[in-house]
Each structure stands twice: as structure tokens, then as C-alpha cells.
Enzyme design. Structure first.
Site, PDB file in Angstrom:
ATOM      1  N   HIS A 226      36.277  30.315  32.834  1.00 32.30           N
ATOM      2  CA  HIS A 226      37.439  31.136  32.458  1.00 32.30           C
ATOM      3  C   HIS A 226      38.717  30.490  32.987  1.00 32.30           C
ATOM      4  O   HIS A 226      38.665  29.593  33.837  1.00 32.30           O
ATOM      5  CB  HIS A 226      37.314  32.568  32.984  1.00 32.30           C
ATOM      6  CG  HIS A 226      36.886  32.671  34.413  1.00 32.30           C
ATOM      7  ND1 HIS A 226      37.735  32.499  35.462  1.00 32.30           N
ATOM      8  CD2 HIS A 226      35.660  32.896  34.965  1.00 32.30           C
ATOM      9  CE1 HIS A 226      37.080  32.636  36.589  1.00 32.30           C
ATOM     10  NE2 HIS A 226      35.801  32.863  36.333  1.00 32.30           N
TER      11      HIS A 226
HETATM   12  P1  TYD Z   1      33.818  36.008  37.925  1.00 29.92           P
HETATM   13  O1  TYD Z   1      35.238  35.816  38.375  1.00 29.92           O
HETATM   14  O2  TYD Z   1      33.538  35.935  36.459  1.00 29.92           O
HETATM   15  O3  TYD Z   1      32.858  34.994  38.686  1.00 29.92           O
HETATM   16  P2  TYD Z   1      32.894  33.384  38.760  1.00 29.92           P
HETATM   17  O4  TYD Z   1      34.083  32.898  38.037  1.00 29.92           O
HETATM   18  O5  TYD Z   1      32.946  33.080  40.214  1.00 29.92           O
HETATM   19  O6  TYD Z   1      31.625  32.885  38.166  1.00 29.92           O
HETATM   20  O7  TYD Z   1      33.317  37.407  38.499  1.00 29.92           O
HETATM   21  C1  TYD Z   1      31.980  37.811  38.394  1.00 29.92           C
HETATM   22  C2  TYD Z   1      31.917  39.326  38.523  1.00 29.92           C
HETATM   23  O8  TYD Z   1      32.377  39.752  39.812  1.00 29.92           O
HETATM   24  C3  TYD Z   1      32.765  40.057  37.500  1.00 29.92           C
HETATM   25  O9  TYD Z   1      32.011  41.125  36.970  1.00 29.92           O
HETATM   26  C4  TYD Z   1      33.924  40.628  38.269  1.00 29.92           C
HETATM   27  C5  TYD Z   1      33.418  40.703  39.694  1.00 29.92           C
HETATM   28  N1  TYD Z   1      34.490  40.372  40.653  1.00 29.92           N
HETATM   29  C6  TYD Z   1      35.086  41.391  41.363  1.00 29.92           C
HETATM   30  O10 TYD Z   1      34.779  42.580  41.200  1.00 29.92           O
HETATM   31  N2  TYD Z   1      36.084  41.064  42.266  1.00 29.92           N
HETATM   32  C7  TYD Z   1      36.465  39.789  42.478  1.00 29.92           C
HETATM   33  O11 TYD Z   1      37.381  39.519  43.311  1.00 29.92           O
HETATM   34  C8  TYD Z   1      35.842  38.744  41.712  1.00 29.92           C
HETATM   35  C9  TYD Z   1      36.233  37.299  41.886  1.00 29.92           C
HETATM   36  C10 TYD Z   1      34.853  39.073  40.812  1.00 29.92           C
END
Ligand code: TYD
Length: 136
Positions: free
Chosen positions: A52
């Protein structure tokens, strides 16, 4: 955002025979106020994270333990960074697509973030990201 904004930033390292110490301060070593800290851990071998970009969020990524790769993409150019030391980090400005892979066993990816969590700030579709990046 241009790829030239993305950069490795060396952090202070206080060397001590009892164990080394590194610190990060907002608006000093990194160019934003830290509103949130999160970390990735227990990542199974072969897994990938990220996938993303963000409209407003800036981040600073540190390999607090072990190693992993961060692939950055501004919509036309890609750069792969191998993160394997806890005394430097990778600054990621707004509007950069990021993916993380190649996690070593027991690694910890520490992330300092300029904004609170906001799903509205995410761009999760790569083609949509490329379109928006072109307009920048
Ligand atoms: P995501 O940012 O997509 O993970 P990554 O990029 O590290 O693979 O987040 C994964 C899940 O965690 C998503 O459902 C949202 C949740 N999340 C939170 O609730 N708070 C946060 O600060 C972050 C980074 C993610």
C-alpha cells in the site's frame, strides 16, 4: 513524491561494553513528529507485508532485530533496501508504495509513524496508486 526523498538515515549509536544504545527523536534524526509506533514480529518465513501507499503518512522503518527487505516504488521507479542493523532506518515520505519481504526468523520491524492509524489514508490498489502518483 520523488524517490530521492526516500533515504536511509543513520542514527546515533552509544557504544557501551554493557550493550549498545540507539535513540530516535522527532524532528531531529527524523523529519516528522512521531504520533504512532507499531512493530511487526513473528512474521512466518516467506510472508510479505505492506502492499500500500499513504496520502499523508510518513514513516521511518528500523530493523530492531534480524533483517528484512523494503521495496519502495513511486509509480515508475523501484528501490529495494536490505534492513539488517538497528542503528539506521529508512525514511518513507508520502505517496510511496511499499512492500516488505525476506523477513529473517525472529526479526522485528519497528515503524515510527507521523499520523494516527487511519484506514482512509491508505491506497491499497496499485493501479489507483499509479494514477494518483502520475498526477503529483
Ligand atoms: P497494514 O498497515 O495493512 O499492515 P502492513 O502494511 O504492516 O502489512 O495493517 C494490517 C491491519 O492492522 C489492518 O487491518 C489495520 C490494522 N492496524 C491497526 O489497527 N493500527 C495500526 O497502527 C496499523 C499499522 C494497522
Amino acid at each position: 513524491m520523488s524517490m530521492s526523498e526516500c533515504r536511509i538515515i543513520d542514527l546515533p549509536k552509544v557504544v557501551d561494553r554493557r550493550g549498545n544504545l540507539t535513540f530516535v527523536e522527532e524532528n531531529r534524526q527524523i523529519p516528522f513528529e512521531i504520533k504512532r509506533v507499531y512493530y511487526l514480529y513473528d512474521v512466518p518465513g516467506g510472508e510479505e507485508r505492506g502492499g500500500h501507499a499513504h496520502k499523508r503518512l510518513q514513516q521511518f522503518i528500523i530493523a530492531a532485530s534480524g533483517s528484512f527487505d523494503v521495496i519502495l516504488d513511486n509509480g515508475s521507479v523501484q528501490m529495494r533496501y536490505h534492513m539488517n542493523r538497528s542503528y539506521y532506518g529508512l525514511y518513507i515520505p508520502t505517496m510511496i508504495w511499499r512492500e516488505l519481504d525476506n523477513f529473517s526468523s525472529g526479526s522485528v520491524c519497528l515503524v515510527l509513524a507521523s499520523e494516527l492509524y487511519d484506514e482512509e489514508d491508505y491506497i491499497r490498489d496499485y493501479e489507483n496508486f499509479r494514477e494518483l502518483a502520475k498526477k503529483e
